[in-house]
Design a protein around this motif. Structure first.
Motif, PDB file in Angstrom:
ATOM      1  N   LEU A  10       0.844  -1.196   0.000  1.00  0.00           N
ATOM      2  CA  LEU A  10       0.000   0.000   0.000  1.00  0.00           C
ATOM      3  C   LEU A  10       0.876   1.242   0.000  1.00  0.00           C
ATOM      4  O   LEU A  10       2.055   1.187   0.373  1.00  0.00           O
ATOM      5  CB  LEU A  10      -0.875   0.016   1.261  1.00  0.00           C
ATOM      6  CG  LEU A  10      -1.735  -1.214   1.524  1.00  0.00           C
ATOM      7  CD1 LEU A  10      -2.359  -1.120   2.915  1.00  0.00           C
ATOM      8  CD2 LEU A  10      -2.786  -1.341   0.438  1.00  0.00           C
ATOM      9  N   ALA A  11       0.300   2.361  -0.363  1.00  0.00           N
ATOM     10  CA  ALA A  11       1.028   3.629  -0.321  1.00  0.00           C
ATOM     11  C   ALA A  11       1.563   3.880   1.093  1.00  0.00           C
ATOM     12  O   ALA A  11       2.677   4.385   1.266  1.00  0.00           O
ATOM     13  CB  ALA A  11       0.134   4.773  -0.784  1.00  0.00           C
ATOM     14  N   SER A  12       0.804   3.495   2.097  1.00  0.00           N
ATOM     15  CA  SER A  12       1.215   3.718   3.487  1.00  0.00           C
ATOM     16  C   SER A  12       2.404   2.846   3.910  1.00  0.00           C
ATOM     17  O   SER A  12       2.972   3.073   4.977  1.00  0.00           O
ATOM     18  CB  SER A  12       0.029   3.484   4.425  1.00  0.00           C
ATOM     19  OG  SER A  12      -0.449   2.170   4.295  1.00  0.00           O
ATOM     20  N   ASP A  13       2.786   1.880   3.087  1.00  0.00           N
ATOM     21  CA  ASP A  13       3.955   1.043   3.379  1.00  0.00           C
ATOM     22  C   ASP A  13       5.260   1.664   2.894  1.00  0.00           C
ATOM     23  O   ASP A  13       6.335   1.080   3.093  1.00  0.00           O
ATOM     24  CB  ASP A  13       3.809  -0.339   2.711  1.00  0.00           C
ATOM     25  CG  ASP A  13       2.642  -1.135   3.254  1.00  0.00           C
ATOM     26  OD1 ASP A  13       2.401  -1.094   4.478  1.00  0.00           O
ATOM     27  OD2 ASP A  13       1.967  -1.804   2.441  1.00  0.00           O
ATOM     28  N   SER A  55       3.743  -8.730   9.942  1.00  0.00           N
ATOM     29  CA  SER A  55       3.324  -9.470  11.130  1.00  0.00           C
ATOM     30  C   SER A  55       3.369  -8.515  12.308  1.00  0.00           C
ATOM     31  O   SER A  55       4.294  -7.714  12.433  1.00  0.00           O
ATOM     32  CB  SER A  55       4.176 -10.713  11.355  1.00  0.00           C
ATOM     33  OG  SER A  55       5.325 -10.471  12.067  1.00  0.00           O
ATOM     34  N   ASP A  56       2.329  -8.595  13.121  1.00  0.00           N
ATOM     35  CA  ASP A  56       2.173  -7.690  14.269  1.00  0.00           C
ATOM     36  C   ASP A  56       2.298  -6.232  13.851  1.00  0.00           C
ATOM     37  O   ASP A  56       2.876  -5.414  14.571  1.00  0.00           O
ATOM     38  CB  ASP A  56       3.200  -8.021  15.368  1.00  0.00           C
ATOM     39  CG  ASP A  56       3.006  -9.413  15.934  1.00  0.00           C
ATOM     40  OD1 ASP A  56       1.844  -9.866  16.028  1.00  0.00           O
ATOM     41  OD2 ASP A  56       4.025 -10.065  16.265  1.00  0.00           O
ATOM     42  N   GLY A  57       1.798  -5.903  12.655  1.00  0.00           N
ATOM     43  CA  GLY A  57       1.799  -4.534  12.163  1.00  0.00           C
ATOM     44  C   GLY A  57       3.131  -4.046  11.632  1.00  0.00           C
ATOM     45  O   GLY A  57       3.266  -2.885  11.269  1.00  0.00           O
ATOM     46  N   ILE A  58       4.120  -4.920  11.574  1.00  0.00           N
ATOM     47  CA  ILE A  58       5.464  -4.530  11.118  1.00  0.00           C
ATOM     48  C   ILE A  58       5.731  -5.140   9.750  1.00  0.00           C
ATOM     49  O   ILE A  58       5.523  -6.340   9.537  1.00  0.00           O
ATOM     50  CB  ILE A  58       6.538  -5.004  12.124  1.00  0.00           C
ATOM     51  CG1 ILE A  58       6.327  -4.294  13.461  1.00  0.00           C
ATOM     52  CG2 ILE A  58       7.944  -4.745  11.588  1.00  0.00           C
ATOM     53  CD1 ILE A  58       7.173  -4.844  14.577  1.00  0.00           C
ATOM     54  N   VAL A  59       6.217  -4.305   8.814  1.00  0.00           N
ATOM     55  CA  VAL A  59       6.610  -4.786   7.493  1.00  0.00           C
ATOM     56  C   VAL A  59       7.992  -5.422   7.636  1.00  0.00           C
ATOM     57  O   VAL A  59       8.971  -4.739   7.925  1.00  0.00           O
ATOM     58  CB  VAL A  59       6.626  -3.634   6.453  1.00  0.00           C
ATOM     59  CG1 VAL A  59       7.171  -4.125   5.117  1.00  0.00           C
ATOM     60  CG2 VAL A  59       5.231  -3.046   6.282  1.00  0.00           C
ATOM     61  N   ASN A  60       8.032  -6.752   7.460  1.00  0.00           N
ATOM     62  CA  ASN A  60       9.280  -7.507   7.618  1.00  0.00           C
ATOM     63  C   ASN A  60      10.028  -7.735   6.321  1.00  0.00           C
ATOM     64  O   ASN A  60      11.176  -8.143   6.338  1.00  0.00           O
ATOM     65  CB  ASN A  60       8.971  -8.886   8.222  1.00  0.00           C
ATOM     66  CG  ASN A  60       8.414  -8.788   9.604  1.00  0.00           C
ATOM     67  OD1 ASN A  60       9.018  -8.177  10.463  1.00  0.00           O
ATOM     68  ND2 ASN A  60       7.260  -9.384   9.814  1.00  0.00           N
ATOM     69  N   GLY A  61       9.351  -7.533   5.184  1.00  0.00           N
ATOM     70  CA  GLY A  61       9.990  -7.769   3.906  1.00  0.00           C
ATOM     71  C   GLY A  61       9.116  -7.286   2.774  1.00  0.00           C
ATOM     72  O   GLY A  61       7.929  -7.009   2.962  1.00  0.00           O
ATOM     73  N   TYR A  62       9.730  -7.159   1.608  1.00  0.00           N
ATOM     74  CA  TYR A  62       8.989  -6.757   0.410  1.00  0.00           C
ATOM     75  C   TYR A  62       9.595  -7.430  -0.802  1.00  0.00           C
ATOM     76  O   TYR A  62      10.729  -7.896  -0.775  1.00  0.00           O
ATOM     77  CB  TYR A  62       8.967  -5.235   0.244  1.00  0.00           C
ATOM     78  CG  TYR A  62      10.227  -4.658  -0.351  1.00  0.00           C
ATOM     79  CD1 TYR A  62      10.334  -4.446  -1.730  1.00  0.00           C
ATOM     80  CD2 TYR A  62      11.317  -4.336   0.444  1.00  0.00           C
ATOM     81  CE1 TYR A  62      11.491  -3.922  -2.290  1.00  0.00           C
ATOM     82  CE2 TYR A  62      12.471  -3.806  -0.103  1.00  0.00           C
ATOM     83  CZ  TYR A  62      12.557  -3.608  -1.471  1.00  0.00           C
ATOM     84  OH  TYR A  62      13.706  -3.106  -2.021  1.00  0.00           O
ATOM     85  N   VAL A  63       8.799  -7.453  -1.868  1.00  0.00           N
ATOM     86  CA  VAL A  63       9.252  -8.001  -3.141  1.00  0.00           C
ATOM     87  C   VAL A  63       8.663  -7.157  -4.266  1.00  0.00           C
ATOM     88  O   VAL A  63       7.549  -6.648  -4.138  1.00  0.00           O
ATOM     89  CB  VAL A  63       8.861  -9.492  -3.288  1.00  0.00           C
ATOM     90  CG1 VAL A  63       7.360  -9.680  -3.311  1.00  0.00           C
ATOM     91  CG2 VAL A  63       9.523 -10.135  -4.488  1.00  0.00           C
ATOM     92  N   VAL A  64       9.429  -6.991  -5.333  1.00  0.00           N
ATOM     93  CA  VAL A  64       8.961  -6.326  -6.552  1.00  0.00           C
ATOM     94  C   VAL A  64       9.197  -7.288  -7.709  1.00  0.00           C
ATOM     95  O   VAL A  64      10.318  -7.763  -7.904  1.00  0.00           O
ATOM     96  CB  VAL A  64       9.721  -5.006  -6.837  1.00  0.00           C
ATOM     97  CG1 VAL A  64       9.247  -4.381  -8.142  1.00  0.00           C
ATOM     98  CG2 VAL A  64       9.578  -4.027  -5.681  1.00  0.00           C
ATOM     99  N   ALA A  65       8.142  -7.591  -8.451  1.00  0.00           N
ATOM    100  CA  ALA A  65       8.245  -8.510  -9.585  1.00  0.00           C
ATOM    101  C   ALA A  65       7.528  -7.922 -10.786  1.00  0.00           C
ATOM    102  O   ALA A  65       6.607  -7.107 -10.634  1.00  0.00           O
ATOM    103  CB  ALA A  65       7.645  -9.866  -9.216  1.00  0.00           C
ATOM    104  N   TRP A  66       7.948  -8.347 -11.957  1.00  0.00           N
ATOM    105  CA  TRP A  66       7.387  -7.878 -13.229  1.00  0.00           C
ATOM    106  C   TRP A  66       6.968  -9.055 -14.080  1.00  0.00           C
ATOM    107  O   TRP A  66       7.678 -10.057 -14.129  1.00  0.00           O
ATOM    108  CB  TRP A  66       8.453  -7.117 -14.027  1.00  0.00           C
ATOM    109  CG  TRP A  66       8.935  -5.882 -13.368  1.00  0.00           C
ATOM    110  CD1 TRP A  66       9.968  -5.772 -12.487  1.00  0.00           C
ATOM    111  CD2 TRP A  66       8.411  -4.587 -13.537  1.00  0.00           C
ATOM    112  NE1 TRP A  66      10.113  -4.480 -12.100  1.00  0.00           N
ATOM    113  CE2 TRP A  66       9.164  -3.721 -12.737  1.00  0.00           C
ATOM    114  CE3 TRP A  66       7.366  -4.059 -14.299  1.00  0.00           C
ATOM    115  CZ2 TRP A  66       8.915  -2.366 -12.659  1.00  0.00           C
ATOM    116  CZ3 TRP A  66       7.118  -2.704 -14.227  1.00  0.00           C
ATOM    117  CH2 TRP A  66       7.885  -1.874 -13.423  1.00  0.00           C
ATOM    118  N   ALA A  67       5.874  -8.907 -14.795  1.00  0.00           N
ATOM    119  CA  ALA A  67       5.465  -9.888 -15.800  1.00  0.00           C
ATOM    120  C   ALA A  67       5.596  -9.224 -17.159  1.00  0.00           C
ATOM    121  O   ALA A  67       5.180  -8.074 -17.336  1.00  0.00           O
ATOM    122  CB  ALA A  67       4.015 -10.327 -15.573  1.00  0.00           C
TER     123      ALA A  67
END
Length: 146
Positions: A10-13, A55-67
């Motif tokens: 989300l934008a808020s992330d 988890s528990d409101g904390i962003v622990n990781g992210y990924v960006v992928a393209w098709a």
């Protein structure tokens, strides 16, 4: 929220994702203003998937992928451009959950494969069933091109 704590970003992330990006980036220095613009664009692209693990409101990781369509595959393929897990959350299933989300999204997009480059996590990707197929080369472009 999907299973395993992964959901579309989300934008808020943006703040937590930018903090994680600083863990990932070794070749470039992330600039917040550029990040904010690019992140907002990525969230609206149908050919891109940005997902976060929370988890528990904390962003622990992210990924960006393209098709994208690939001539060699006779189909769409998926490329994982970035994946980062906070050091404190590593070895806890976060990366596995993010990659499972990419595989699900890529399959839904009609992709034939998921590919990525790594220089530090070979054993992790092999444990997920990925196989090494190529070496990657990078050529930095100046403001004038080649």
């Amino acid at each position: 929220m999907s299973v395993d704590g992964v959901r579309p970003a989300l934008a808020s992330d943006a703040g937590p994702v930018f903090a994680l990006l600083q863990e990932l980036a070794h070749s470039y220095e992330p600039r917040r203003a550029t990040f904010d613009e690019t992140y907002a664009r990525l969230l609206t692209r149908p050919d891109a998937r940005v997902a976060v693990h929370v988890s528990d409101g904390i962003v622990n990781g992210y990924v960006v992928a393209w098709a994208h369509p690939a001539l060699y595959a006779n189909a769409q393929v998926c490329w994982v451009d970035e994946i980062c897990v906070h050091p404190a959350a590593r070895r806890g299933g976060v990366g596995r959950a993010l990659m499972a989300e990419v595989a699900r999204w890529a399959a839904d997009a009609g992709c034939r494969s998921v590919t990525l480059a790594t220089g530090r996590a070979d054993a992790f990707y092999e444990s997920l069933g990925y196989v090494a197929t190529a070496r990657y080369f990078k050529h930095e472009l100046t403001s004038r091109g080649l």
